[in-house]
Design a protein around this motif. Structure first.
Motif, PDB file in Angstrom:
ATOM      1  N   GLU A  39      -4.952  -3.967 -15.096  1.00  0.00           N
ATOM      2  CA  GLU A  39      -3.578  -4.436 -14.897  1.00  0.00           C
ATOM      3  C   GLU A  39      -3.056  -4.044 -13.523  1.00  0.00           C
ATOM      4  OE1 GLU A  39      -0.328  -6.640 -16.010  1.00  0.00           O
ATOM      5  OE2 GLU A  39      -2.258  -6.419 -17.028  1.00  0.00           O
ATOM      6  N   ILE A  40      -3.410  -2.849 -13.050  1.00  0.00           N
ATOM      7  CA  ILE A  40      -3.008  -2.447 -11.699  1.00  0.00           C
ATOM      8  C   ILE A  40      -3.613  -3.394 -10.676  1.00  0.00           C
ATOM      9  CG2 ILE A  40      -3.286  -0.651  -9.943  1.00  0.00           C
ATOM     10  CD1 ILE A  40      -3.100   1.418 -12.200  1.00  0.00           C
ATOM     11  N   TYR A  41      -4.875  -3.744 -10.882  1.00  0.00           N
ATOM     12  CA  TYR A  41      -5.532  -4.680  -9.970  1.00  0.00           C
ATOM     13  C   TYR A  41      -4.841  -6.048  -9.993  1.00  0.00           C
ATOM     14  CZ  TYR A  41      -9.079  -7.912  -8.222  1.00  0.00           C
ATOM     15  OH  TYR A  41      -9.731  -8.894  -7.536  1.00  0.00           O
ATOM     16  N   ARG A  42      -4.516  -6.525 -11.190  1.00  0.00           N
ATOM     17  CA  ARG A  42      -3.861  -7.835 -11.294  1.00  0.00           C
ATOM     18  C   ARG A  42      -2.488  -7.825 -10.637  1.00  0.00           C
ATOM     19  NH1 ARG A  42      -5.255  -9.193 -17.686  1.00  0.00           N
ATOM     20  NH2 ARG A  42      -7.488  -9.583 -17.380  1.00  0.00           N
ATOM     21  N   GLN A  43      -1.746  -6.753 -10.858  1.00  0.00           N
ATOM     22  CA  GLN A  43      -0.414  -6.675 -10.262  1.00  0.00           C
ATOM     23  C   GLN A  43      -0.481  -6.561  -8.746  1.00  0.00           C
ATOM     24  OE1 GLN A  43       2.456  -7.086 -11.776  1.00  0.00           O
ATOM     25  NE2 GLN A  43       1.609  -7.196 -13.849  1.00  0.00           N
ATOM     26  N   THR A  44      -1.552  -5.930  -8.247  1.00  0.00           N
ATOM     27  CA  THR A  44      -1.675  -5.721  -6.807  1.00  0.00           C
ATOM     28  C   THR A  44      -2.201  -6.953  -6.089  1.00  0.00           C
ATOM     29  OG1 THR A  44      -2.102  -3.367  -7.166  1.00  0.00           O
ATOM     30  CG2 THR A  44      -2.710  -4.259  -5.026  1.00  0.00           C
ATOM     31  N   SER A  45      -3.304  -7.534  -6.598  1.00  0.00           N
ATOM     32  CA  SER A  45      -3.990  -8.598  -5.867  1.00  0.00           C
ATOM     33  C   SER A  45      -3.580  -9.997  -6.288  1.00  0.00           C
ATOM     34  CB  SER A  45      -5.504  -8.455  -6.054  1.00  0.00           C
ATOM     35  OG  SER A  45      -5.855  -8.607  -7.424  1.00  0.00           O
ATOM     36  N   GLN A  46      -3.012 -10.162  -7.493  1.00  0.00           N
ATOM     37  CA  GLN A  46      -2.655 -11.493  -7.968  1.00  0.00           C
ATOM     38  C   GLN A  46      -1.149 -11.715  -8.002  1.00  0.00           C
ATOM     39  OE1 GLN A  46      -4.654 -12.082 -11.746  1.00  0.00           O
ATOM     40  NE2 GLN A  46      -6.661 -11.576 -10.904  1.00  0.00           N
ATOM     41  N   ALA A  47      -0.419 -10.757  -8.583  1.00  0.00           N
ATOM     42  CA  ALA A  47       1.038 -10.891  -8.652  1.00  0.00           C
ATOM     43  C   ALA A  47       1.736 -10.333  -7.423  1.00  0.00           C
ATOM     44  CB  ALA A  47       1.575 -10.186  -9.901  1.00  0.00           C
ATOM     45  N   PHE A  48       1.012  -9.536  -6.609  1.00  0.00           N
ATOM     46  CA  PHE A  48       1.572  -8.905  -5.412  1.00  0.00           C
ATOM     47  C   PHE A  48       2.824  -8.088  -5.741  1.00  0.00           C
ATOM     48  CE2 PHE A  48      -0.499 -12.868  -4.029  1.00  0.00           C
ATOM     49  CZ  PHE A  48      -1.485 -12.323  -3.210  1.00  0.00           C
ATOM     50  N   ASP A  49       2.798  -7.434  -6.898  1.00  0.00           N
ATOM     51  CA  ASP A  49       3.922  -6.613  -7.350  1.00  0.00           C
ATOM     52  C   ASP A  49       3.520  -5.146  -7.208  1.00  0.00           C
ATOM     53  OD1 ASP A  49       6.062  -5.400  -8.530  1.00  0.00           O
ATOM     54  OD2 ASP A  49       6.051  -6.634 -10.347  1.00  0.00           O
ATOM     55  N   LEU A  50       3.730  -4.584  -6.012  1.00  0.00           N
ATOM     56  CA  LEU A  50       3.333  -3.200  -5.772  1.00  0.00           C
ATOM     57  C   LEU A  50       4.189  -2.226  -6.560  1.00  0.00           C
ATOM     58  CD1 LEU A  50       2.599  -3.096  -1.926  1.00  0.00           C
ATOM     59  CD2 LEU A  50       0.988  -3.261  -3.828  1.00  0.00           C
ATOM     60  N   THR A  51       5.417  -2.617  -6.888  1.00  0.00           N
ATOM     61  CA  THR A  51       6.281  -1.724  -7.656  1.00  0.00           C
ATOM     62  C   THR A  51       5.730  -1.517  -9.057  1.00  0.00           C
ATOM     63  OG1 THR A  51       8.220  -2.451  -6.416  1.00  0.00           O
ATOM     64  CG2 THR A  51       8.607  -1.368  -8.525  1.00  0.00           C
ATOM     65  N   THR A  52       5.378  -2.599  -9.748  1.00  0.00           N
ATOM     66  CA  THR A  52       4.783  -2.462 -11.079  1.00  0.00           C
ATOM     67  C   THR A  52       3.465  -1.716 -11.007  1.00  0.00           C
ATOM     68  OG1 THR A  52       5.823  -4.512 -11.830  1.00  0.00           O
ATOM     69  CG2 THR A  52       3.909  -3.729 -13.077  1.00  0.00           C
ATOM     70  N   ALA A  53       2.662  -1.999  -9.982  1.00  0.00           N
ATOM     71  CA  ALA A  53       1.393  -1.290  -9.819  1.00  0.00           C
ATOM     72  C   ALA A  53       1.623   0.202  -9.621  1.00  0.00           C
ATOM     73  CB  ALA A  53       0.608  -1.871  -8.646  1.00  0.00           C
ATOM     74  N   GLY A  76       5.105   1.632  -3.037  1.00  0.00           N
ATOM     75  CA  GLY A  76       5.429   0.710  -4.112  1.00  0.00           C
ATOM     76  C   GLY A  76       6.825   0.902  -4.671  1.00  0.00           C
ATOM     77  N   LEU A  77       7.294   2.149  -4.752  1.00  0.00           N
ATOM     78  CA  LEU A  77       8.612   2.419  -5.328  1.00  0.00           C
ATOM     79  C   LEU A  77       9.729   2.371  -4.285  1.00  0.00           C
ATOM     80  CD1 LEU A  77       7.797   5.322  -7.830  1.00  0.00           C
ATOM     81  CD2 LEU A  77       8.136   2.893  -8.316  1.00  0.00           C
ATOM     82  N   ARG A  78       9.368   2.194  -3.000  1.00  0.00           N
ATOM     83  CA  ARG A  78      10.378   2.081  -1.938  1.00  0.00           C
ATOM     84  C   ARG A  78      10.089   0.856  -1.084  1.00  0.00           C
ATOM     85  NH1 ARG A  78      10.940   7.387   1.501  1.00  0.00           N
ATOM     86  NH2 ARG A  78      12.616   6.095   2.351  1.00  0.00           N
ATOM     87  N   PRO A  79      10.078  -0.327  -1.679  1.00  0.00           N
ATOM     88  CA  PRO A  79       9.724  -1.527  -0.905  1.00  0.00           C
ATOM     89  C   PRO A  79      10.735  -1.865   0.181  1.00  0.00           C
ATOM     90  CG  PRO A  79      10.564  -2.138  -3.063  1.00  0.00           C
ATOM     91  CD  PRO A  79      10.418  -0.649  -3.074  1.00  0.00           C
ATOM     92  N   GLU A  80      11.994  -1.522  -0.035  1.00  0.00           N
ATOM     93  CA  GLU A  80      13.047  -1.841   0.934  1.00  0.00           C
ATOM     94  C   GLU A  80      13.617  -0.600   1.588  1.00  0.00           C
ATOM     95  OE1 GLU A  80      13.579  -4.831   1.740  1.00  0.00           O
ATOM     96  OE2 GLU A  80      12.365  -5.755   0.144  1.00  0.00           O
ATOM     97  N   GLY A  81      12.912   0.523   1.476  1.00  0.00           N
ATOM     98  CA  GLY A  81      13.377   1.756   2.092  1.00  0.00           C
ATOM     99  C   GLY A  81      14.178   2.649   1.170  1.00  0.00           C
ATOM    100  N   PHE A  82      14.427   2.219  -0.070  1.00  0.00           N
ATOM    101  CA  PHE A  82      15.129   3.076  -1.025  1.00  0.00           C
ATOM    102  C   PHE A  82      14.379   3.022  -2.352  1.00  0.00           C
ATOM    103  CE2 PHE A  82      16.976  -1.139  -1.078  1.00  0.00           C
ATOM    104  CZ  PHE A  82      16.987  -1.471  -2.417  1.00  0.00           C
ATOM    105  N   TRP A  83      14.558   4.084  -3.123  1.00  0.00           N
ATOM    106  CA  TRP A  83      13.792   4.238  -4.368  1.00  0.00           C
ATOM    107  C   TRP A  83      14.307   3.293  -5.454  1.00  0.00           C
ATOM    108  CZ3 TRP A  83       9.494   7.122  -4.309  1.00  0.00           C
ATOM    109  CH2 TRP A  83       9.357   8.072  -3.304  1.00  0.00           C
ATOM    110  N   GLU A  84      13.385   2.583  -6.096  1.00  0.00           N
ATOM    111  CA  GLU A  84      13.736   1.705  -7.214  1.00  0.00           C
ATOM    112  C   GLU A  84      13.255   2.355  -8.522  1.00  0.00           C
ATOM    113  OE1 GLU A  84      12.294  -2.233  -6.707  1.00  0.00           O
ATOM    114  OE2 GLU A  84      13.437  -2.608  -4.880  1.00  0.00           O
ATOM    115  N   LEU A  85      13.873   3.497  -8.845  1.00  0.00           N
ATOM    116  CA  LEU A  85      13.446   4.247 -10.022  1.00  0.00           C
ATOM    117  C   LEU A  85      13.789   3.530 -11.321  1.00  0.00           C
ATOM    118  CD1 LEU A  85      14.441   7.874  -8.903  1.00  0.00           C
ATOM    119  CD2 LEU A  85      12.248   6.694  -8.661  1.00  0.00           C
TER     120      LEU A  85
END
Length: 562
Positions: free
Chosen positions: A243-257, A52-61
């Motif tokens: 909220e983790i479930y909503r971000q994962t399955s509905q918003a598809f935002d693995l970084t926020t999750a 989730g924190l490395r969606p493009e191969g680098f850390w989005e801290l």
């Protein structure tokens, strides 16, 4: 002139030898639990967070600060903490009288009633939420009778949490309470102390470790509540888990999750650290007796009134929602919903839904064996008072599966355990492994207070006489903690039967468990699917009741009444 014999030297050498053997034994006890949690918990969770924190191969801290600063996320965090604290306090207030009744009073039907109060705990949370929705929601029983609705209110959530966690307090606190020697409190009263003062100064401090353990488990369960809040809270309320479930399955935002998972992890770790620091200072060696000699028939108006009030609470809080559940499953004529479970529909299931019963029993049995083995080893190491900080730190590590998002664990299994030598995606063992992660904390929390209550002088005397650590455990500890071991096994089996959060992602379509089958049926439109879900939930309830009754008989036959 007589020869002077140095007695202290051999004694010191013997003590050093005993301490060295104890350190080696403690290290041996810790190896397997550490490996198990490292491979099947820490590694999968770390994998999904890193994804989730490395969606493009680098850390989005930088996203961590953005997510935490969001007012909506802060509101979720505040509600999560507030409702967990309120749910824990309300559960203790309602369940502690029940713990006393089951520990100290003997009455007809006690064994059956104990099994009944445990049933809600093993029901999937989605079923608990649905049962309370049928009870307090629009068109529910209270709405039909008195026009009262509590759905989408915090009171519905709190009551459902008490319904779900009532057995945790009754079993955990009652297990130790039933073995406390009542003569200590009687002696204090003979010396002039009132009943309340004797209980406050003698019994309550002895129960503090068990009360702390029960409070911790209830708080963690409600802090990570998902199914109950998802159904009863609607769009108004959300916990971190929701909220983790909503971000994962509905918003598809693995970084926020992933950020929310880290926040939840930090909160749970802090809670466990505070618990370990406060409860351990209050633990003392206790005089434990057979529970059969502490329970007696109710005496006096006070005890009879307490028994009646506990029975009324069980009826209103537990039996009524369960009755609504059964009633919903019988709406179709000629047992129509139950007969439909034996047919393949070619939709959500590759097999008839009824096969989920056998799958659940098989998975739960394997998970229980794993949880008792891993948790028993860890509890034996943690119970030693001379354990160092690195050993006691494992106490908090073992509780983390109760506080980490089950959604995260399930996704982590799929992502991390997909390459040799840990390619388990097609193995049936994946489900029991996930269930055992949830069962181990119960084994540890139930076993540790009882093991620490065993007088250490008994172990020391056996060691001085040459007994090995294994023989000390077999001859000293096991006879005293056998009841707690059976209670722990019962809890591990129960939570394995009802585990849903992680299992829903890893159960194969041809091997569904009962909770997964119920969730799939609830997710499909139509009265028939809803009725089948209620029918499967009723079957799960009956299976759990039978298993718990068998456990009660086994415990009563061999170890006395609890």
């Amino acid at each position: 002139m007589g020869q002077v014999v140095d007695v202290a030297g051999p004694q010191v050498a013997a003590t050093d030898g005993q301490r060295s053997r104890g350190d080696r034994a403690r290290l041996a006890l810790m190896i397997l639990p550490v490996l198990f949690f490292g491979v099947f918990f820490a590694y999968p969770v770390a994998a999904i967070v890193a994804r989730g924190l490395r969606p493009e191969g680098f850390w989005e801290l930088g996203r961590i600060g953005e997510v935490i600063a969001d007012p909506g996320i802060r509101g979720v965090l505040w509600f999560t903490t507030w409702q967990a604290s309120a749910s824990t306090a309300l559960t203790l207030l309602i369940a502690l009288p029940g713990a006393y009744v089951f520990a100290r009073l003997d009455f007809p039907g006690k064994r059956l009633l104990r099994a009944v109060v445990t049933i809600p705990f093993v029901l999937p949370t989605v079923v608990v939420g649905t049962a309370f929705l049928a009870l307090v929601g629009r068109g529910g029983l209270l709405d039909d009778l008195w026009g009262v609705r509590l759905d989408t209110t915090v009171w519905a959530i709190l009551l459902a949490h008490v319904f779900f966690n009532y057995a945790v307090v009754v079993r955990t606190v009652g297990g130790l309470w039933s073995q406390l020697d009542p003569r200590q409190e009687e002696a204090a009263r003979m010396l002039g102390a009132s009943r309340s003062r004797a209980w406050r100064t003698i019994t309550l401090p002895a129960l503090a470790p068990a009360v702390g353990a029960a409070s911790l488990m209830v708080f963690l369960f409600t802090f990570t509540s998902f199914g109950v809040v998802q159904i009863l809270g609607g769009p108004t309320f959300a916990t971190l888990e929701v909220e983790i479930y909503r971000q994962t399955s509905q918003a598809f935002d693995l970084t926020t999750a992933a950020v929310l998972t880290l926040v939840q992890f930090a909160a749970v770790a802090s809670i466990l650290a505070v618990h370990a620091a406060t409860v351990r200072r209050r633990e003392t060696a206790l005089t434990l007796v057979d529970a059969a000699v502490t329970a007696s028939r109710p005496r006096g108006v006070g005890q009879w009134a307490l028994l009646v009030s506990v029975l009324a609470t069980v009826v209103a809080l537990i039996l009524l929602p369960l009755g609504v559940l059964v009633r919903r499953s019988l709406r179709a004529p000629a047992w129509g919903y139950y007969r439909a479970l034996t047919r393949e529909d070619g939709g959500a299931f590759l097999v008839p839904p009824i096969e989920a019963v056998g799958n659940s029993l098989r998975f739960a049995a394997v998970a229980t064996a794993l949880a008792v083995s891993i948790g028993g080893l860890a509890a034996a190491a943690l119970a030693r008072r001379e354990a160092g900080r690195w050993v006691r730190g494992l106490d908090a590590l073992l509780m983390l599966p109760l506080g980490i998002s089950a959604v995260t664990v399930g996704f982590g299994f799929l992502i991390a355990l997909d390459e040799p030598p840990l390619d388990l995606r097609s193995s049936w063992m994946l489900v029991p492994l996930a269930q055992a992660l949830v069962g181990v904390p119960f084994v540890v929390r139930i076993m540790v207070p009882v093991l620490r209550a065993v007088d250490t002088r008994l172990r020391e005397a056996a060691a001085v006489l040459g007994a090995t650590p294994w023989r000390v455990w077999r001859e000293i500890d096991l006879p005293l903690v056998r009841r707690a071991l059976l209670v722990a096994a019962g809890f591990a089996f129960a939570v394995s039967l009802g585990e849903f959060g992680a299992t829903v992602f890893i159960a194969r379509p041809d091997d569904p468990t009962l909770p997964v089958a119920v969730a799939r049926l609830l997710g499909r439109p139509g009265e028939t699917n809803y009725g089948q879900a209620m029918a499967l939930s009723t079957i799960l309830m009956i299976v759990c009741a039978v298993a718990l009754l068998l456990l009660e008989r086994l415990r009563t036959d061999r170890t006395g009444e609890f």
